[in-house]
Write a protein that holds these residues in place. Structure first.
Motif, PDB file in Angstrom:
ATOM      1  N   THR A  18       0.864  -1.185   0.000  1.00 30.80           N
ATOM      2  CA  THR A  18       0.000   0.000   0.000  1.00 30.80           C
ATOM      3  C   THR A  18       0.897   1.231   0.000  1.00 30.80           C
ATOM      4  O   THR A  18       1.993   1.213   0.568  1.00 30.80           O
ATOM      5  CB  THR A  18      -0.931   0.054   1.218  1.00 30.80           C
ATOM      6  OG1 THR A  18      -0.143   0.298   2.401  1.00 30.80           O
ATOM      7  CG2 THR A  18      -1.719  -1.234   1.392  1.00 30.80           C
ATOM      8  N   ALA A  19       0.441   2.296  -0.667  1.00 36.06           N
ATOM      9  CA  ALA A  19       1.286   3.487  -0.804  1.00 36.06           C
ATOM     10  C   ALA A  19       0.431   4.742  -0.934  1.00 36.06           C
ATOM     11  O   ALA A  19      -0.770   4.675  -1.195  1.00 36.06           O
ATOM     12  CB  ALA A  19       2.189   3.340  -2.033  1.00 36.06           C
ATOM     13  N   GLY A  20       1.082   5.872  -0.753  1.00 36.03           N
ATOM     14  CA  GLY A  20       0.416   7.163  -0.922  1.00 36.03           C
ATOM     15  C   GLY A  20      -0.262   7.635   0.352  1.00 36.03           C
ATOM     16  O   GLY A  20      -0.197   6.971   1.394  1.00 36.03           O
ATOM     17  N   GLY A  21      -0.882   8.776   0.267  1.00 33.10           N
ATOM     18  CA  GLY A  21      -1.550   9.375   1.421  1.00 33.10           C
ATOM     19  C   GLY A  21      -3.055   9.402   1.203  1.00 33.10           C
ATOM     20  O   GLY A  21      -3.540   9.911   0.184  1.00 33.10           O
ATOM     21  N   THR A  22      -3.799   8.833   2.153  1.00 38.47           N
ATOM     22  CA  THR A  22      -5.259   8.806   1.977  1.00 38.47           C
ATOM     23  C   THR A  22      -5.837  10.213   2.083  1.00 38.47           C
ATOM     24  O   THR A  22      -5.241  11.116   2.675  1.00 38.47           O
ATOM     25  CB  THR A  22      -5.938   7.899   3.018  1.00 38.47           C
ATOM     26  OG1 THR A  22      -5.653   8.393   4.325  1.00 38.47           O
ATOM     27  CG2 THR A  22      -5.446   6.457   2.896  1.00 38.47           C
ATOM     28  N   LEU A  81      -9.202   1.980   1.406  1.00 47.52           N
ATOM     29  CA  LEU A  81      -7.923   1.261   1.521  1.00 47.52           C
ATOM     30  C   LEU A  81      -8.115  -0.013   2.340  1.00 47.52           C
ATOM     31  O   LEU A  81      -7.573  -1.074   2.021  1.00 47.52           O
ATOM     32  CB  LEU A  81      -6.869   2.164   2.170  1.00 47.52           C
ATOM     33  CG  LEU A  81      -5.488   1.528   2.379  1.00 47.52           C
ATOM     34  CD1 LEU A  81      -4.826   1.198   1.040  1.00 47.52           C
ATOM     35  CD2 LEU A  81      -4.574   2.463   3.180  1.00 47.52           C
ATOM     36  N   ARG A  82      -8.907   0.106   3.397  1.00 49.31           N
ATOM     37  CA  ARG A  82      -9.153  -1.055   4.257  1.00 49.31           C
ATOM     38  C   ARG A  82      -9.808  -2.181   3.488  1.00 49.31           C
ATOM     39  O   ARG A  82      -9.339  -3.331   3.539  1.00 49.31           O
ATOM     40  CB  ARG A  82     -10.048  -0.638   5.404  1.00 49.31           C
ATOM     41  CG  ARG A  82     -10.458  -1.772   6.280  1.00 49.31           C
ATOM     42  CD  ARG A  82     -11.809  -1.502   6.856  1.00 49.31           C
ATOM     43  NE  ARG A  82     -11.968  -1.917   8.232  1.00 49.31           N
ATOM     44  CZ  ARG A  82     -13.037  -1.609   8.936  1.00 49.31           C
ATOM     45  NH1 ARG A  82     -13.981  -0.816   8.429  1.00 49.31           N
ATOM     46  NH2 ARG A  82     -13.159  -2.042  10.157  1.00 49.31           N
ATOM     47  N   SER A  83     -10.905  -1.905   2.763  1.00 45.84           N
ATOM     48  CA  SER A  83     -11.571  -3.039   2.107  1.00 45.84           C
ATOM     49  C   SER A  83     -10.708  -3.612   0.990  1.00 45.84           C
ATOM     50  O   SER A  83     -10.636  -4.836   0.828  1.00 45.84           O
ATOM     51  CB  SER A  83     -12.989  -2.688   1.629  1.00 45.84           C
ATOM     52  OG  SER A  83     -12.989  -1.483   0.959  1.00 45.84           O
ATOM     53  N   ALA A  98       2.959   0.630   3.419  1.00 40.01           N
ATOM     54  CA  ALA A  98       3.703   1.889   3.333  1.00 40.01           C
ATOM     55  C   ALA A  98       2.783   3.104   3.216  1.00 40.01           C
ATOM     56  O   ALA A  98       3.261   4.240   3.251  1.00 40.01           O
ATOM     57  CB  ALA A  98       4.673   1.838   2.153  1.00 40.01           C
ATOM     58  N   ALA A  99       1.490   2.891   3.050  1.00 39.29           N
ATOM     59  CA  ALA A  99       0.574   4.030   2.913  1.00 39.29           C
ATOM     60  C   ALA A  99       0.529   4.847   4.198  1.00 39.29           C
ATOM     61  O   ALA A  99       0.662   4.312   5.297  1.00 39.29           O
ATOM     62  CB  ALA A  99      -0.832   3.536   2.573  1.00 39.29           C
ATOM     63  N   ALA A 100       0.366   6.159   4.028  1.00 46.99           N
ATOM     64  CA  ALA A 100       0.115   7.047   5.165  1.00 46.99           C
ATOM     65  C   ALA A 100      -1.393   7.155   5.314  1.00 46.99           C
ATOM     66  O   ALA A 100      -2.071   7.788   4.498  1.00 46.99           O
ATOM     67  CB  ALA A 100       0.732   8.420   4.915  1.00 46.99           C
ATOM     68  N   VAL A 101      -1.907   6.464   6.324  1.00 45.96           N
ATOM     69  CA  VAL A 101      -3.356   6.338   6.500  1.00 45.96           C
ATOM     70  C   VAL A 101      -3.852   7.410   7.463  1.00 45.96           C
ATOM     71  O   VAL A 101      -3.296   7.554   8.561  1.00 45.96           O
ATOM     72  CB  VAL A 101      -3.708   4.947   7.067  1.00 45.96           C
ATOM     73  CG1 VAL A 101      -5.219   4.753   7.081  1.00 45.96           C
ATOM     74  CG2 VAL A 101      -3.031   3.838   6.282  1.00 45.96           C
ATOM     75  N   ALA A 102      -4.881   8.132   7.079  1.00 44.97           N
ATOM     76  CA  ALA A 102      -5.462   9.131   7.979  1.00 44.97           C
ATOM     77  C   ALA A 102      -5.979   8.437   9.229  1.00 44.97           C
ATOM     78  O   ALA A 102      -6.725   7.461   9.138  1.00 44.97           O
ATOM     79  CB  ALA A 102      -6.608   9.864   7.293  1.00 44.97           C
ATOM     80  N   ASP A 103      -5.580   8.907  10.394  1.00 45.18           N
ATOM     81  CA  ASP A 103      -6.056   8.313  11.640  1.00 45.18           C
ATOM     82  C   ASP A 103      -7.526   8.653  11.902  1.00 45.18           C
ATOM     83  O   ASP A 103      -8.223   7.908  12.589  1.00 45.18           O
ATOM     84  CB  ASP A 103      -5.210   8.799  12.816  1.00 45.18           C
ATOM     85  CG  ASP A 103      -3.792   8.249  12.756  1.00 45.18           C
ATOM     86  OD1 ASP A 103      -3.610   7.140  12.222  1.00 45.18           O
ATOM     87  OD2 ASP A 103      -2.870   8.926  13.238  1.00 45.18           O
ATOM     88  N   PHE A 104      -7.956   9.797  11.369  1.00 50.00           N
ATOM     89  CA  PHE A 104      -9.326  10.276  11.598  1.00 50.00           C
ATOM     90  C   PHE A 104      -9.948  10.714  10.274  1.00 50.00           C
ATOM     91  O   PHE A 104      -9.240  11.094   9.346  1.00 50.00           O
ATOM     92  CB  PHE A 104      -9.315  11.487  12.542  1.00 50.00           C
ATOM     93  CG  PHE A 104      -8.727  11.192  13.892  1.00 50.00           C
ATOM     94  CD1 PHE A 104      -9.515  10.660  14.906  1.00 50.00           C
ATOM     95  CD2 PHE A 104      -7.388  11.450  14.145  1.00 50.00           C
ATOM     96  CE1 PHE A 104      -8.974  10.389  16.153  1.00 50.00           C
ATOM     97  CE2 PHE A 104      -6.831  11.185  15.390  1.00 50.00           C
ATOM     98  CZ  PHE A 104      -7.628  10.652  16.401  1.00 50.00           C
ATOM     99  N   ARG A 105     -11.264  10.684  10.209  1.00 50.75           N
ATOM    100  CA  ARG A 105     -11.991  11.224   9.053  1.00 50.75           C
ATOM    101  C   ARG A 105     -13.117  12.111   9.557  1.00 50.75           C
ATOM    102  O   ARG A 105     -13.591  11.919  10.693  1.00 50.75           O
ATOM    103  CB  ARG A 105     -12.537  10.097   8.177  1.00 50.75           C
ATOM    104  CG  ARG A 105     -13.616   9.279   8.857  1.00 50.75           C
ATOM    105  CD  ARG A 105     -14.167   8.153   7.986  1.00 50.75           C
ATOM    106  NE  ARG A 105     -15.229   7.433   8.665  1.00 50.75           N
ATOM    107  CZ  ARG A 105     -15.024   6.442   9.530  1.00 50.75           C
ATOM    108  NH1 ARG A 105     -13.805   6.040   9.831  1.00 50.75           N
ATOM    109  NH2 ARG A 105     -16.057   5.855  10.111  1.00 50.75           N
ATOM    110  N   PRO A 106     -13.558  13.054   8.733  1.00 54.61           N
ATOM    111  CA  PRO A 106     -14.702  13.866   9.148  1.00 54.61           C
ATOM    112  C   PRO A 106     -15.901  12.979   9.459  1.00 54.61           C
ATOM    113  O   PRO A 106     -16.180  12.023   8.721  1.00 54.61           O
ATOM    114  CB  PRO A 106     -14.960  14.757   7.925  1.00 54.61           C
ATOM    115  CG  PRO A 106     -13.611  14.881   7.271  1.00 54.61           C
ATOM    116  CD  PRO A 106     -12.984  13.519   7.453  1.00 54.61           C
ATOM    117  N   ALA A 107     -16.594  13.288  10.544  1.00 58.13           N
ATOM    118  CA  ALA A 107     -17.726  12.459  10.978  1.00 58.13           C
ATOM    119  C   ALA A 107     -18.826  12.447   9.933  1.00 58.13           C
ATOM    120  O   ALA A 107     -19.560  11.468   9.807  1.00 58.13           O
ATOM    121  CB  ALA A 107     -18.258  12.977  12.308  1.00 58.13           C
TER     122      ALA A 107
END
Ligand code: CTP
Ligand code: CA
Length: 238
Positions: A18-22, A81-83, A98-107
């Motif tokens: 996995t790569a890139g920034g979500t 990315l998860r699914s 290797a992806a930079a995964v956002a820890d949070f998302r807008p509700a």
């Protein structure tokens, strides 16, 4: 023990990267993102391909093109990315997160563009936690009793509670992946600028089984070769 892996070192091995920034949407035209360029993930895909692996690259937006020769799946958000990752991990011998995964998302995502006039006061964005995909991949491997090597990435800074290395070791244990590739990012912007978007990298690769950490530095491809070399070693010694 760095250097390029032998030709064919990963022949017949199925590697998922996995790569890139979500990107986490706020409305149809805006998102919360991060500084990941995708360069290290793409370098890993190229190194794995050069070692003879069959490579699937699941990537969020990147500053560099995806490599030819890999199976490519493009996603935007952490949930996508998860699914994609959990589905592809079922048939992977190696997973490299290797992806930079956002820890949070807008509700919530506004269906229309958020307008200034909607907000009498300055707006407040409420965030909710994203799932930890790496933890889920590790749990999935255990549930399926699957033979799989799982590699995580981390950028760590030290503070008055501990140094970067001790935080990285805690993270490795918390995640339960086999290897953790750690960038030691100095405090402040200039530290982050030594990693994000750059063509070079300096890492330490920690092992869950307690093997000595491996240092690697140089171009992101050289770092990728060192990671692939270590993976090939692990696979060959079972
Ligand atoms: N990761 C993941 N899913 C998330 C967040 C992170 O799979 N929701 C993966 C990353 O791809 C990386 C590893 O976990 O391989 C470490 O990411 P990092 O952000 O350093 O770890 P976190 O657990 O999010 O801890 P922190 O609070 O330091 O951000
Ligand atoms: Ca994080």
């Amino acid at each position: 023990a760095t250097g390029a892996p032998a030709t064919g070192a990963l022949a017949g091995v199925r590697v998922l990267i996995t790569a890139g920034g979500t990107r986490e949407p706020l409305d149809p035209v805006r998102y919360l993102g991060n500084k990941s360029s995708g360069k290290q993930g793409v370098a890993l895909a190229e190194a794995a391909l050069a070692a003879g692996a069959s490579v699937t690259l699941i990537h969020a937006p990147m500053e560099v093109p995806a490599p030819a020769g890999a199976t490519i799946q493009r996603i935007e958000t952490a949930l996508e990315l998860r699914s994609a990752t959990l589905a592809a991990a079922a048939t992977a011998d190696v997973v490299i997160m290797a992806a930079a995964v956002a820890d949070f998302r807008p509700a919530s995502i506004s269906s229309g563009k958020i307008k200034k006039r909607d907000n009498v006061d300055d707006p407040v964005i409420t965030l909710v936690r994203n799932p930890d995909i790496l933890l889920e991949v590790v749990a999935h491997r255990a549930a399926q009793n699957q033979q799989q090597l799982i590699v995580g990435f981390a950028a760590e800074t030290g503070d008055d509670q501990g140094d970067a290395r001790s935080y990285a070791e805690q993270k490795l244990r918390r995640k339960g992946c086999d290897l953790l590739v750690v960038n030691e990012v100095g405090p402040g912007d200039s530290g982050a600028e030594r990693v994000f978007g750059q063509d070079t990298n300096q890492v330490e690769i920690l092992s869950l089984d307690g093997a000595s950490p491996v240092q690697s530095g140089g171009s992101k491809r050289e770092v990728a070769d060192a990671v692939v070399h270590l993976i090939a070693q692990r696979l060959s010694t079972g």
